[in-house]
Motif scaffolding. Structure first.
Motif, mmCIF file in Angstrom:
data_model
loop_
_atom_site.group_PDB
_atom_site.id
_atom_site.type_symbol
_atom_site.label_atom_id
_atom_site.label_comp_id
_atom_site.label_asym_id
_atom_site.label_seq_id
_atom_site.Cartn_x
_atom_site.Cartn_y
_atom_site.Cartn_z
ATOM 1 N N ASN A 37 55.130 -158.011 -11.925
ATOM 2 C CA ASN A 37 53.920 -158.068 -12.750
ATOM 3 C C ASN A 37 54.075 -157.155 -13.951
ATOM 4 O O ASN A 37 54.435 -155.980 -13.799
ATOM 5 N N TYR A 38 53.815 -157.666 -15.132
ATOM 6 C CA TYR A 38 53.877 -156.848 -16.338
ATOM 7 C C TYR A 38 52.564 -156.096 -16.502
ATOM 8 O O TYR A 38 51.738 -156.394 -17.371
ATOM 9 N N SER A 39 52.381 -155.107 -15.679
ATOM 10 C CA SER A 39 51.187 -154.276 -15.636
ATOM 11 C C SER A 39 51.559 -153.031 -14.829
ATOM 12 O O SER A 39 52.435 -153.120 -13.945
ATOM 13 N N PRO A 40 51.001 -151.857 -15.135
ATOM 14 C CA PRO A 40 49.804 -151.639 -15.943
ATOM 15 C C PRO A 40 50.096 -151.366 -17.419
ATOM 16 O O PRO A 40 51.148 -150.835 -17.769
ATOM 17 N N VAL A 41 49.121 -151.702 -18.250
ATOM 18 C CA VAL A 41 49.145 -151.267 -19.640
ATOM 19 C C VAL A 41 48.977 -149.751 -19.637
ATOM 20 O O VAL A 41 48.013 -149.230 -19.088
ATOM 21 N N SER A 42 49.941 -149.073 -20.232
ATOM 22 C CA SER A 42 49.957 -147.606 -20.203
ATOM 23 C C SER A 42 49.788 -147.005 -21.590
ATOM 24 O O SER A 42 50.111 -145.840 -21.813
ATOM 25 N N ASP A 43 49.270 -147.789 -22.514
ATOM 26 C CA ASP A 43 48.998 -147.322 -23.866
ATOM 27 C C ASP A 43 47.682 -146.559 -23.911
ATOM 28 O O ASP A 43 46.707 -146.950 -23.252
ATOM 29 N N GLN A 100 45.582 -137.932 -20.272
ATOM 30 C CA GLN A 100 45.749 -137.550 -18.869
ATOM 31 C C GLN A 100 45.032 -138.521 -17.936
ATOM 32 O O GLN A 100 45.527 -138.837 -16.848
ATOM 33 N N ALA A 101 43.868 -139.003 -18.338
ATOM 34 C CA ALA A 101 43.156 -139.991 -17.517
ATOM 35 C C ALA A 101 43.955 -141.283 -17.438
ATOM 36 O O ALA A 101 44.073 -141.905 -16.362
ATOM 37 N N VAL A 102 44.503 -141.734 -18.577
ATOM 38 C CA VAL A 102 45.339 -142.934 -18.585
ATOM 39 C C VAL A 102 46.558 -142.729 -17.687
ATOM 40 O O VAL A 102 46.953 -143.613 -16.922
ATOM 41 N N ALA A 103 47.173 -141.553 -17.770
ATOM 42 C CA ALA A 103 48.344 -141.251 -16.951
ATOM 43 C C ALA A 103 48.012 -141.336 -15.459
ATOM 44 O O ALA A 103 48.769 -141.913 -14.665
ATOM 45 N N TRP A 120 53.036 -137.593 -30.348
ATOM 46 C CA TRP A 120 53.557 -138.553 -29.372
ATOM 47 C C TRP A 120 53.664 -137.904 -27.999
ATOM 48 O O TRP A 120 53.274 -138.503 -26.984
ATOM 49 N N GLN A 121 54.165 -136.668 -27.973
ATOM 50 C CA GLN A 121 54.289 -135.964 -26.699
ATOM 51 C C GLN A 121 52.930 -135.755 -26.044
ATOM 52 O O GLN A 121 52.788 -135.876 -24.822
ATOM 53 N N GLN A 122 51.929 -135.468 -26.830
ATOM 54 C CA GLN A 122 50.600 -135.160 -26.294
ATOM 55 C C GLN A 122 49.790 -136.410 -25.962
ATOM 56 O O GLN A 122 49.047 -136.426 -24.981
ATOM 57 N N ILE A 123 49.907 -137.453 -26.782
ATOM 58 C CA ILE A 123 49.037 -138.625 -26.649
ATOM 59 C C ILE A 123 49.705 -139.779 -25.923
ATOM 60 O O ILE A 123 49.158 -140.322 -24.958
ATOM 61 N N ASP A 124 50.892 -140.179 -26.368
ATOM 62 C CA ASP A 124 51.510 -141.418 -25.904
ATOM 63 C C ASP A 124 52.419 -141.261 -24.688
ATOM 64 O O ASP A 124 52.538 -142.170 -23.871
ATOM 65 N N PRO A 173 52.397 -139.062 -21.928
ATOM 66 C CA PRO A 173 51.963 -138.745 -20.561
ATOM 67 C C PRO A 173 51.878 -139.925 -19.598
ATOM 68 O O PRO A 173 52.328 -139.802 -18.442
ATOM 69 N N PRO A 174 51.320 -141.079 -19.985
ATOM 70 C CA PRO A 174 51.266 -142.178 -19.003
ATOM 71 C C PRO A 174 52.641 -142.669 -18.565
ATOM 72 O O PRO A 174 52.825 -143.036 -17.392
ATOM 73 N N PHE A 175 53.605 -142.675 -19.484
ATOM 74 C CA PHE A 175 54.942 -143.129 -19.115
ATOM 75 C C PHE A 175 55.655 -142.101 -18.244
ATOM 76 O O PHE A 175 56.358 -142.454 -17.285
ATOM 77 N N ARG A 176 55.442 -140.825 -18.538
ATOM 78 C CA ARG A 176 55.967 -139.788 -17.653
ATOM 79 C C ARG A 176 55.381 -139.932 -16.249
ATOM 80 O O ARG A 176 56.092 -139.817 -15.242
#
Length: 608
Positions: free
Chosen positions: A192-198, A218-221, A267-271, A273-276
């Motif tokens: 499944n191509y999910s979850p959207v982590s943007d 952080q909530a998205v992460a 990028w480190q602060q906003i984008d 965290p969810p991928f980490r």
């Protein structure tokens, strides 16, 4: 510039037995979710040893195909396949190009009902296992829920990412993913191509929006990691997307190449965290974005084709060694600079493994073959990606048994328990923004005669009808007789007049709004005219939650974050008072006249 409020996967056939013998017979239950072993690695090497170059290259491609059957699609689907791909059906696609995966779309007639989907999946797997080197297929789809949903009712559907963000519960996010994953697996969909982590910090984002969990990194992460665990606990591969982050763009990469102007620090602060968090949760695959991020790579190449981003950052800095799948290679964002023969070659050189849905498969496939034959790509490089692909197929049990059954569909898909879970989870995301007149909740044991008007965007197949009709039915079943009138996203004056006339004598009007902006004032005019009647107006935003900033004062306003049946029924329950509103905004709603100022901040939500 970033927005100022950075608020978030029977019977084993002879072919399958051949595959199991080739791979080494292992129980499916033991294979799923386990780490690769030395024995698995030996089996993978043996599979690769039996492959020719054409088979190795083909395994890297995941391709669309028209039709509801792997061998006998409708004549119109045969014609579409021959026109676009040069084959008649999925079986011919696999035999000619040796593809390693097929992606399902509703518009390609792949997802008509659960039993049909299961039969299509089995047909695809039979065709794959009938090849000279039998390798089971990845069968994938974008079952994000909400705005992007390829399989509708009678399968269970949940609200999308932003509604889960408003719900705020990692447990609910994980439960939703586990239910979705269980049902996909029962239908033979194993990736499944999910979850959207943007992290959607741009209210004007035309392609992510409510697909995102919200604007707080952080909530998205937290929610992304929860969904990764939910999907993968169901035995299917999960995919975090779109790396390195598509949340702050005003351009849709389907049609052009967006530029993200974040600094490295932003990028480190906003984008990031969810991928980490997804990587830490053991994510099986990560999808690339067709975006320019000059702070990460100033070459002018989109991230999908960027070695500094896919290898330097994702592989080396973040330590990710799982599958990297490109976003669709048919999107204009990745086709602007290079030809369709070069794009897959450059994606592989950048660090990608799976090449998703190229517009011209023969051109893309031959392009990679030519690059290997010329020495631009080595066969060893192809085998690196192939090893990752086969490894995941082993770990998820596909070599042991890739088949599904109708009995399994009946046990898992659209069950009463799953549907009840979806209702409970969705209820908790509906957000009450205003209730100035104290209109809500409607008094108990006292019915209200209602008019439901508003936008009726297209919804997935299998839904109960246009949103206004679904809402009206839901209210009527809750004891509040309701008339539905579709006024659309751009109502004419005649339609507005019709709505005003229909409102006469009603106790309240429910207006479903859809992406209201000052640049398209027709919905604003509709709400203005309805408020002038003196009949109380309840406004429900059925996509992005920003509509309220552009509208005149209403008796009550809510954000539902979606327009599929499950969300509309939940909104009706909250408005009628059978469920209390508990959702909180996962994004800030900026003022229309001063976008730098929040009209309502992240975390805002009323109760009663």
């Amino acid at each position: 510039m970033p927005h100022p409020h950075p608020s978030r996967r029977a019977v084993l056939t002879t072919a399958a037995a051949t595959t199991a013998a080739l791979a080494g017979t292992i129980p499916a239950a033991a294979a799923r979710g386990s780490s690769p072993t030395a024995a698995d690695s030996r089996r993978i090497r043996e599979v690769i040893r039996r492959m020719g170059l054409e088979e190795k290259v083909g395994q890297l491609f995941v391709m669309r195909i028209y039709g509801s059957s792997a061998t006998d699609p409708d004549p119109a689907d045969v014609a579409a396949n021959q026109s676009e791909i040069g084959v008649a059906n999925a079986a011919e696609l696999i035999a000619k190009y040796h593809v390693g995966g097929i992606i399902y779309f509703a518009w390609a007639h792949n997802t008509q009902n659960p039993d049909q989907i299961a039969d299509l999946s089995n047909g695809i797997q039979r065709a794959a296992l009938a090849q000279a080197t039998p390798v089971p297929m990845f069968i994938s789809t974008d079952q994000e829920q909400g705005a992007v949903e390829r399989i509708g009712a009678p399968a269970t559907t949940f609200a999308g990412g932003m509604a889960l963000g408003a719900n705020g519960s990692p447990g609910d996010a994980r439960t939703a993913a586990r239910v979705i994953g269980t049902e996909l697996a029962a239908m033979g969909v194993n990736q499944n191509y999910s979850p959207v982590s943007d992290v959607n910090i741009n209210p004007a984002n035309p392609v992510i929006g409510v697909r995102s969990f919200g604007a707080d990194p952080q909530a998205v992460a937290t929610l992304a990691a929860a969904q990764v665990k939910g999907y993968q606990s169901a035995g299917i591969a999960s995919t975090a997307k779109h790396f390195p982050g598509h949340g702050d763009t005003g351009t849709d990469s389907h049609f052009a190449l967006p530029i993200i102007t974040h600094t490295l620090e932003q990028w480190q602060q906003i984008d990031a965290p969810p991928f980490r968090a997804a990587i830490a949760a053991g994510i099986d695959s990560i999808m690339t974005a067709h975006i320019l991020v000059p702070a990460l790579d100033d070459s002018g190449d989109p991230a999908t084709l960027s070695h500094p981003i896919l290898t330097g950052i994702l592989r080396e800095q973040l330590g990710y060694d799982g599958l990297v799948v490109t976003d669709s290679l048919g999107m204009e964002g990745v086709r602007e600079k290079y030809g369709d023969d070069r794009v897959p070659v450059l994606a592989l050189k950048a660090g990608a493994d799976q090449l998703l849905n190229p517009p011209l498969l023969d051109v893309a496939y031959q392009g990679v073959l030519d690059a290997v034959k010329s020495g631009e790509l080595t066969e060893e490089r192809i085998e690196v990606s192939l090893t990752r692909i086969l490894g995941l197929k082993f770990r998820n049990g596909l070599f042991a048994d890739p088949y599904v059954t109708h009995a399994g569909v009946r046990r898992s898909v659209g069950t009463r328990s799953h549907l009840a879970t979806a209702d409970r989870v969705t209820d908790r995301g509906i957000t009450l923004l205003t209730n100035d007149a104290g209109l809500l909740p409607f008094p108990r044991r006292s019915h209200r005669d209602l008019l439901v008007v508003g936008a009726d965007p297209a919804a997935p197949s299998g839904t109960g009808g246009p949103p206004t009709a679904v809402l009206a039915k839901a209210f009527s079943e809750l004891g509040h007789p309701a008339q539905a009138l579709s006024t659309g996203t751009a109502p004419s004056q005649a339609v507005i007049d019709q709505a005003v006339a229909a409102a006469q004598g009603k106790d309240a009007v429910i207006v479903a709004t859809y992406n209201v902006t000052a640049a398209a004032p027709e919905q604003i005019a509709l709400v203005t005219a309805l408020t002038a009647t003196g009949v109380p107006v309840v406004q429900l935003a059925i996509r992005n939650p920003y509509d309220i900033a552009y509208l005149p004062p209403v008796a009550a306003s809510l954000a539902g974050y979606g327009w599929t049946d499950v969300t509309l029924r939940a909104a009706a329950r909250v408005i009628a008072g059978t469920v209390r509103p508990t959702g909180r905004l996962p994004v800030a709603v900026p003022r229309a006249d001063d976008p730098a100022t929040a009209l309502y901040p992240i975390g805002y939500g009323l109760r009663y």
